[in-house]
Design a protein around this motif. Structure first.
Motif, mmCIF file in Angstrom:
data_model
loop_
_atom_site.group_PDB
_atom_site.id
_atom_site.type_symbol
_atom_site.label_atom_id
_atom_site.label_comp_id
_atom_site.label_asym_id
_atom_site.label_seq_id
_atom_site.Cartn_x
_atom_site.Cartn_y
_atom_site.Cartn_z
ATOM 1 N N ILE A 157 0.857 -1.198 0.000
ATOM 2 C CA ILE A 157 0.000 0.000 0.000
ATOM 3 C C ILE A 157 0.889 1.242 0.000
ATOM 4 O O ILE A 157 1.873 1.300 0.746
ATOM 5 N N THR A 158 0.545 2.224 -0.829
ATOM 6 C CA THR A 158 1.393 3.419 -0.963
ATOM 7 C C THR A 158 0.540 4.677 -0.949
ATOM 8 O O THR A 158 -0.516 4.738 -1.604
ATOM 9 N N ASP A 159 1.025 5.677 -0.207
ATOM 10 C CA ASP A 159 0.293 6.957 -0.127
ATOM 11 C C ASP A 159 0.836 7.945 -1.162
ATOM 12 O O ASP A 159 1.949 7.791 -1.667
ATOM 13 N N ASN A 160 0.045 8.939 -1.464
ATOM 14 C CA ASN A 160 0.429 10.088 -2.320
ATOM 15 C C ASN A 160 0.652 9.727 -3.793
ATOM 16 O O ASN A 160 1.412 10.427 -4.481
ATOM 17 N N VAL A 161 0.013 8.693 -4.289
ATOM 18 C CA VAL A 161 0.302 8.276 -5.667
ATOM 19 C C VAL A 161 -0.373 9.173 -6.724
ATOM 20 O O VAL A 161 -0.101 9.020 -7.915
ATOM 21 N N ALA A 178 8.941 10.304 -10.609
ATOM 22 C CA ALA A 178 9.162 9.058 -9.860
ATOM 23 C C ALA A 178 7.828 8.386 -9.538
ATOM 24 O O ALA A 178 7.701 7.162 -9.633
ATOM 25 N N ILE A 179 6.835 9.190 -9.188
ATOM 26 C CA ILE A 179 5.518 8.614 -8.873
ATOM 27 C C ILE A 179 4.882 8.033 -10.152
ATOM 28 O O ILE A 179 4.293 6.947 -10.123
ATOM 29 N N LEU A 180 5.035 8.744 -11.271
ATOM 30 C CA LEU A 180 4.490 8.239 -12.542
ATOM 31 C C LEU A 180 5.133 6.892 -12.897
ATOM 32 O O LEU A 180 4.442 5.945 -13.301
ATOM 33 N N GLU A 181 6.441 6.804 -12.695
ATOM 34 C CA GLU A 181 7.156 5.548 -12.984
ATOM 35 C C GLU A 181 6.652 4.442 -12.060
ATOM 36 O O GLU A 181 6.386 3.312 -12.491
ATOM 37 N N PHE A 182 6.487 4.801 -10.784
ATOM 38 C CA PHE A 182 6.016 3.843 -9.780
ATOM 39 C C PHE A 182 4.612 3.331 -10.140
ATOM 40 O O PHE A 182 4.349 2.127 -10.113
ATOM 41 N N ASN A 183 3.718 4.252 -10.486
ATOM 42 C CA ASN A 183 2.339 3.847 -10.794
ATOM 43 C C ASN A 183 2.298 2.898 -11.990
ATOM 44 O O ASN A 183 1.516 1.945 -12.027
ATOM 45 N N TYR A 187 0.995 -1.171 -11.887
ATOM 46 C CA TYR A 187 -0.058 -1.681 -12.777
ATOM 47 C C TYR A 187 0.493 -2.706 -13.769
ATOM 48 O O TYR A 187 -0.203 -3.641 -14.149
ATOM 49 N N ASP A 188 1.760 -2.518 -14.202
ATOM 50 C CA ASP A 188 2.351 -3.438 -15.197
ATOM 51 C C ASP A 188 2.796 -4.756 -14.584
ATOM 52 O O ASP A 188 2.948 -5.744 -15.297
ATOM 53 N N SER A 189 3.045 -4.753 -13.281
ATOM 54 C CA SER A 189 3.618 -5.950 -12.655
ATOM 55 C C SER A 189 2.700 -7.167 -12.782
ATOM 56 O O SER A 189 1.513 -7.100 -12.463
ATOM 57 N N PHE A 193 -1.905 -7.318 -8.262
ATOM 58 C CA PHE A 193 -3.187 -6.808 -8.763
ATOM 59 C C PHE A 193 -3.396 -5.460 -8.071
ATOM 60 O O PHE A 193 -3.449 -5.384 -6.845
ATOM 61 N N THR A 194 -3.504 -4.390 -8.868
ATOM 62 C CA THR A 194 -3.416 -3.023 -8.337
ATOM 63 C C THR A 194 -4.686 -2.214 -8.557
ATOM 64 O O THR A 194 -5.312 -2.301 -9.618
ATOM 65 N N THR A 195 -5.002 -1.395 -7.561
ATOM 66 C CA THR A 195 -6.058 -0.383 -7.688
ATOM 67 C C THR A 195 -5.553 0.907 -7.052
ATOM 68 O O THR A 195 -4.889 0.853 -6.013
ATOM 69 N N ILE A 196 -5.869 2.047 -7.668
ATOM 70 C CA ILE A 196 -5.569 3.327 -7.009
ATOM 71 C C ILE A 196 -6.883 3.929 -6.525
ATOM 72 O O ILE A 196 -7.831 4.086 -7.311
ATOM 73 N N LEU A 197 -6.933 4.225 -5.230
ATOM 74 C CA LEU A 197 -8.118 4.856 -4.645
ATOM 75 C C LEU A 197 -7.901 6.372 -4.664
ATOM 76 O O LEU A 197 -6.959 6.868 -4.033
ATOM 77 N N PRO A 198 -8.757 7.115 -5.374
ATOM 78 C CA PRO A 198 -8.540 8.567 -5.465
ATOM 79 C C PRO A 198 -9.089 9.305 -4.249
ATOM 80 O O PRO A 198 -9.941 10.178 -4.351
ATOM 81 N N ILE A 199 -8.586 8.942 -3.093
ATOM 82 C CA ILE A 199 -9.023 9.603 -1.859
ATOM 83 C C ILE A 199 -7.841 10.387 -1.298
ATOM 84 O O ILE A 199 -6.691 9.956 -1.443
ATOM 85 N N ARG A 200 -8.113 11.563 -0.733
ATOM 86 C CA ARG A 200 -7.073 12.491 -0.251
ATOM 87 C C ARG A 200 -6.032 12.688 -1.353
ATOM 88 O O ARG A 200 -6.345 13.252 -2.382
ATOM 89 N N ASP A 201 -4.791 12.148 -1.193
ATOM 90 C CA ASP A 201 -3.744 12.370 -2.187
ATOM 91 C C ASP A 201 -3.506 11.139 -3.062
ATOM 92 O O ASP A 201 -2.516 11.067 -3.768
ATOM 93 N N GLY A 202 -4.446 10.167 -2.993
ATOM 94 C CA GLY A 202 -4.314 8.943 -3.787
ATOM 95 C C GLY A 202 -3.578 7.861 -3.030
ATOM 96 O O GLY A 202 -2.457 8.054 -2.571
ATOM 97 N N VAL A 203 -4.235 6.701 -2.903
ATOM 98 C CA VAL A 203 -3.649 5.558 -2.194
ATOM 99 C C VAL A 203 -3.676 4.364 -3.140
ATOM 100 O O VAL A 203 -4.737 4.007 -3.658
ATOM 101 N N SER A 204 -2.512 3.763 -3.396
ATOM 102 C CA SER A 204 -2.525 2.549 -4.218
ATOM 103 C C SER A 204 -2.567 1.330 -3.315
ATOM 104 O O SER A 204 -1.916 1.292 -2.262
#
Ligand SMILES: C[S@@+](CC[C@H](N)C(=O)[O-])C[C@H]1O[C@@H](n2cnc3c(N)ncnc32)[C@H](O)[C@@H]1O
Length: 209
Positions: A157-161, A178-183, A187-189, A193-204
């Protein structure tokens, strides 16, 4: 935190949240006063909920500051659970220790001061959850370190994505790149299995397959 949800919707969501217990409320006040970038109550509740539904007992937190998100994890893992607090700043760790005592969760928390990436790289046993909230430029490196140290079915789980919406703006700065590369990585891995929750600053939220 602007740039992601409409501010009226954000206000509505936060106004609905039940009051926090004394120590969490006090940390929220201190963080607001001293500009400590904590996840806040809406994300704190998500962390708590994810730990509960996944039955997590071992959490490794990268970037813990004054211990706000750590307390949410510690309450979720329950008796017998373990949370590793990490931060590079001794003063943060001292404050966090005092909050952990007062919140009655210090038995469940191991406080470690230093570079969270280095500390994670030394870990041998797999974790149920790894939570990433360190400097954004390090996110791609955290991805590479975290995956092998997560159990199958574990959560990364990652904050600020979404980084105040800067991920969707032209001419990204170094942190946003760096965040764009991380995101893209999460998703590519094929292992996640990934989801980004668009809450506050974004949580993956990534589940290891
Ligand atoms: C966003 S704050 C953490 C907030 C905390 N997760 C919360 O929500 O309560 C980021 C913290 O990570 C720490 N930090 C950043 N990079 C780090 C690293 N490589 N190793 C250890 N700590 C780091 C900073 O000192 C800062 O206190």
């Amino acid at each position: 935190m602007g740039g992601i949800t409409v501010s009226e919707v954000e206000d509505y969501l936060y106004a609905m949240l039940p009051p926090r217990e004394e120590v969490l409320a006090e940390i929220e006040t201190e963080a607001a006063k001293n500009d400590v970038p904590i996840v806040g109550p809406a994300v704190g509740r998500i962390l708590y909920q994810l730990a509960i539904v996944s039955g997590a007992k071992k959490v490794f937190e990268m970037g813990s500051a004054i211990g706000y998100s750590t307390i949410w994890w510690a309450q979720a893992v329950g008796d017998g659970g373990r949370v590793v607090y990490t931060d590079g700043d001794h003063k943060n760790a001292d404050k966090a220790r005092r909050y952990f005592e007062r919140a009655g969760v210090s038995q469940r928390i191991t406080v470690r001061v230093g570079d969270a990436l280095e500390m994670l790289s030394e870990e041998k046993e797999p974790y149920d959850i790894i939570f990433n909230d360190v400097d954004k430029a390090d996110y791609p490196r955290v991805f590479r370190l975290a995956l092998p140290r997560l159990k199958r079915g574990g959560l990364f789980i990652t904050d600020n994505v979404l980084w105040s919406g800067k991920v969707a703006q032209p001419n990204p700065d170094a942190q946003t790149k760096a965040i764009l590369e991380f995101n893209k990585m999460i998703y590519d891995s094929k292992d996640l299995f990934t989801t980004i929750l668009p809450i506050r600053d974004g949580v993956s939220v990534c589940v290891k397959k």
